[in-house]
Design a protein around this motif. Structure first.
Motif, mmCIF file in Angstrom:
data_model
loop_
_atom_site.group_PDB
_atom_site.id
_atom_site.type_symbol
_atom_site.label_atom_id
_atom_site.label_comp_id
_atom_site.label_asym_id
_atom_site.label_seq_id
_atom_site.Cartn_x
_atom_site.Cartn_y
_atom_site.Cartn_z
ATOM 1 N N ARG A 49 0.820 -1.172 -0.094
ATOM 2 C CA ARG A 49 -0.052 -0.154 0.070
ATOM 3 C C ARG A 49 0.891 1.353 -0.071
ATOM 4 N NH1 ARG A 49 -5.342 -0.654 -1.373
ATOM 5 N NH2 ARG A 49 -5.648 -3.076 -0.904
ATOM 6 N N ILE A 50 0.557 2.257 -0.704
ATOM 7 C CA ILE A 50 1.259 3.400 -0.869
ATOM 8 C C ILE A 50 0.845 4.353 0.013
ATOM 9 C CG2 ILE A 50 1.618 5.398 -2.531
ATOM 10 C CD1 ILE A 50 1.109 3.531 -4.896
ATOM 11 N N VAL A 51 1.530 4.751 1.040
ATOM 12 C CA VAL A 51 1.142 5.644 2.132
ATOM 13 C C VAL A 51 2.003 6.889 1.771
ATOM 14 C CG1 VAL A 51 1.313 6.095 4.514
ATOM 15 C CG2 VAL A 51 1.164 3.749 3.876
ATOM 16 N N PRO A 52 1.171 8.022 1.282
ATOM 17 C CA PRO A 52 1.783 9.172 1.141
ATOM 18 C C PRO A 52 2.238 10.063 2.173
ATOM 19 C CG PRO A 52 -0.505 9.192 0.382
ATOM 20 C CD PRO A 52 -0.323 8.171 1.293
ATOM 21 N N GLY A 53 3.287 10.893 1.921
ATOM 22 C CA GLY A 53 3.849 11.914 2.996
ATOM 23 C C GLY A 53 3.255 13.246 2.998
ATOM 24 N N ALA A 54 3.714 14.028 3.391
ATOM 25 C CA ALA A 54 3.216 15.598 3.462
ATOM 26 C C ALA A 54 3.293 15.827 1.952
ATOM 27 C CB ALA A 54 3.993 16.362 4.158
ATOM 28 N N ALA A 55 2.305 16.545 1.389
ATOM 29 C CA ALA A 55 2.017 16.957 0.258
ATOM 30 C C ALA A 55 2.886 17.930 -0.245
ATOM 31 C CB ALA A 55 0.600 17.609 -0.261
ATOM 32 N N VAL A 71 -3.478 8.737 -3.447
ATOM 33 C CA VAL A 71 -4.605 8.570 -2.905
ATOM 34 C C VAL A 71 -4.193 8.919 -1.315
ATOM 35 C CG1 VAL A 71 -6.476 6.918 -1.926
ATOM 36 C CG2 VAL A 71 -5.688 7.018 -4.441
ATOM 37 N N ARG A 72 -4.845 9.551 -0.692
ATOM 38 C CA ARG A 72 -4.541 9.964 0.752
ATOM 39 C C ARG A 72 -5.451 9.461 1.636
ATOM 40 N NH1 ARG A 72 -0.260 13.208 0.847
ATOM 41 N NH2 ARG A 72 0.484 13.812 -1.117
ATOM 42 N N GLN A 73 -6.334 8.646 1.361
ATOM 43 C CA GLN A 73 -7.357 7.996 2.315
ATOM 44 C C GLN A 73 -7.194 6.594 2.497
ATOM 45 O OE1 GLN A 73 -8.805 10.044 -0.508
ATOM 46 N NE2 GLN A 73 -8.786 11.616 0.841
ATOM 47 N N GLU A 74 -7.285 6.357 3.822
ATOM 48 C CA GLU A 74 -6.921 4.732 4.059
ATOM 49 C C GLU A 74 -8.168 4.181 3.326
ATOM 50 O OE1 GLU A 74 -6.324 3.539 8.004
ATOM 51 O OE2 GLU A 74 -5.077 5.224 8.556
ATOM 52 N N PRO A 75 -7.879 2.681 2.956
ATOM 53 C CA PRO A 75 -6.684 1.935 3.081
ATOM 54 C C PRO A 75 -5.523 2.352 2.188
ATOM 55 C CG PRO A 75 -8.519 0.667 1.880
ATOM 56 C CD PRO A 75 -9.129 1.988 2.183
ATOM 57 N N TYR A 76 -5.623 3.281 1.483
ATOM 58 C CA TYR A 76 -4.762 3.724 0.568
ATOM 59 C C TYR A 76 -4.799 2.797 -0.707
ATOM 60 C CZ TYR A 76 -3.101 6.589 4.537
ATOM 61 O OH TYR A 76 -2.900 7.224 5.369
ATOM 62 N N GLU A 77 -3.830 3.095 -1.891
ATOM 63 C CA GLU A 77 -3.967 2.489 -3.134
ATOM 64 C C GLU A 77 -2.766 1.400 -3.083
ATOM 65 O OE1 GLU A 77 -4.781 3.886 -7.518
ATOM 66 O OE2 GLU A 77 -3.137 5.109 -6.283
#
Length: 200
Positions: A49-55, A71-77
Motif C-alpha cells: 500500500r502506498i502511504v503518502p507523506g506530506a503534500a 490517494v490520501r485516504q486509508e486503506p490507500y492504493e
C-alpha cells in the motif's frame, strides 16, 4: 532528469527482445515514478500500500503531478492499482518531456516505439546521464527495462537494496505479464471470431 525519463531514453536507444507498446512503457513509467517518490521521501510503502507523506512539490513537473494524484485516504492504493491508474497514457507525457531534452539528430526521423527501431538522437546531458546509469548497471533502471523486454548486456544485475523499491519492481513485472496475457487472450478471441465468419 528522473528515472522515468532515463527509462524512456534507454527504450529509445537499446534494442528490445520484443515489440514495446505504449501500454508496456506506461506501466513501467508509473513504476519508475514510484521509485523516485520513495527515494525523495514523498511516500512509503506499507506492504504493497502506498502511504503518502506530506503534500509537497518536486522540481520535476510530472513527478509533482504524480505526488498530487496519490490517494490520501486509508486503506490507500496498492502499487498494482497505481500502475494501472497512473500509467494510463503516461507514455505520451514522458515522450514529450524527453524529446524536449534529447532532440532527434538533424535529418533523422522521430522515434515511435510502435514502428521499428530507435532514431539517432542528438547528444545531451539527459541522454548521457541515462546512458551512464545503464552502463553502470543501475539495478532500478535495469529492472524496469527488463520488465518491458530490454535486456542489459550483463544480465538482470543486483536487486535494489531498498525493499520498497524491490516491491515496486516486482509489481511492474507482474503488471507487464498481465498486460501480455490480456493481449494474447484478445488475439485468440479475435481469431476465433474471424474463423466463425469465414466458415462455410
Amino acid at each position: 532528469m528522473t528515472t522515468p525519463q532515463d527509462l524512456l531514453i534507454i527504450a529509445m536507444d537499446v534494442t528490445s527482445s520484443r515489440d514495446i507498446g505504449q501500454g508496456d512503457l506506461s506501466l513501467a513509467l508509473a513504476g519508475a515514478e514510484l521509485v523516485d517518490l520513495i527515494e525523495a521521501g514523498a511516500l512509503t510503502l506499507d506492504d504493497d500500500r502506498i502511504v503518502p507523506g506530506a503534500a509537497w512539490t518536486l522540481d520535476d513537473a510530472l513527478l509533482s503531478e504524480a505526488v498530487s494524484s496519490l490517494v490520501r485516504q486509508e486503506p490507500y492504493e496498492s502499487v498494482e492499482d497505481w500502475l494501472w491508474r497512473r500509467g494510463r497514457d503516461l507514455f505520451a507525457a514522458y515522450r514529450a518531456a524527453v524529446e524536449a531534452q534529447t532532440p532527434v539528430a538533424a535529418g533523422r526521423r522521430r522515434w515511435n516505439p510502435l514502428r521499428g527501431g530507435p532514431a539517432e538522437r542528438a547528444d545531451s546531458p539527459a541522454r548521457r546521464r541515462a546512458e551512464d546509469r545503464w552502463s553502470k548497471g543501475d539495478p532500478v533502471l535495469v529492472g524496469l527495462a527488463a520488465a518491458v523486454g530490454i535486456e542489459h548486456p550483463d544480465g538482470e544485475g543486483a536487486a535494489p537494496a531498498d525493499e520498497a523499491v524491490g516491491t515496486v519492481l516486482d509489481a511492474v513485472h507482474d503488471a507487464e505479464t498481465e498486460l501480455e496475457a490480456v493481449r494474447q487472450r484478445r488475439s485468440i478471441e479475435n481469431a476465433a471470431f474471424d474463423n466463425i465468419w469465414r466458415a462455410p
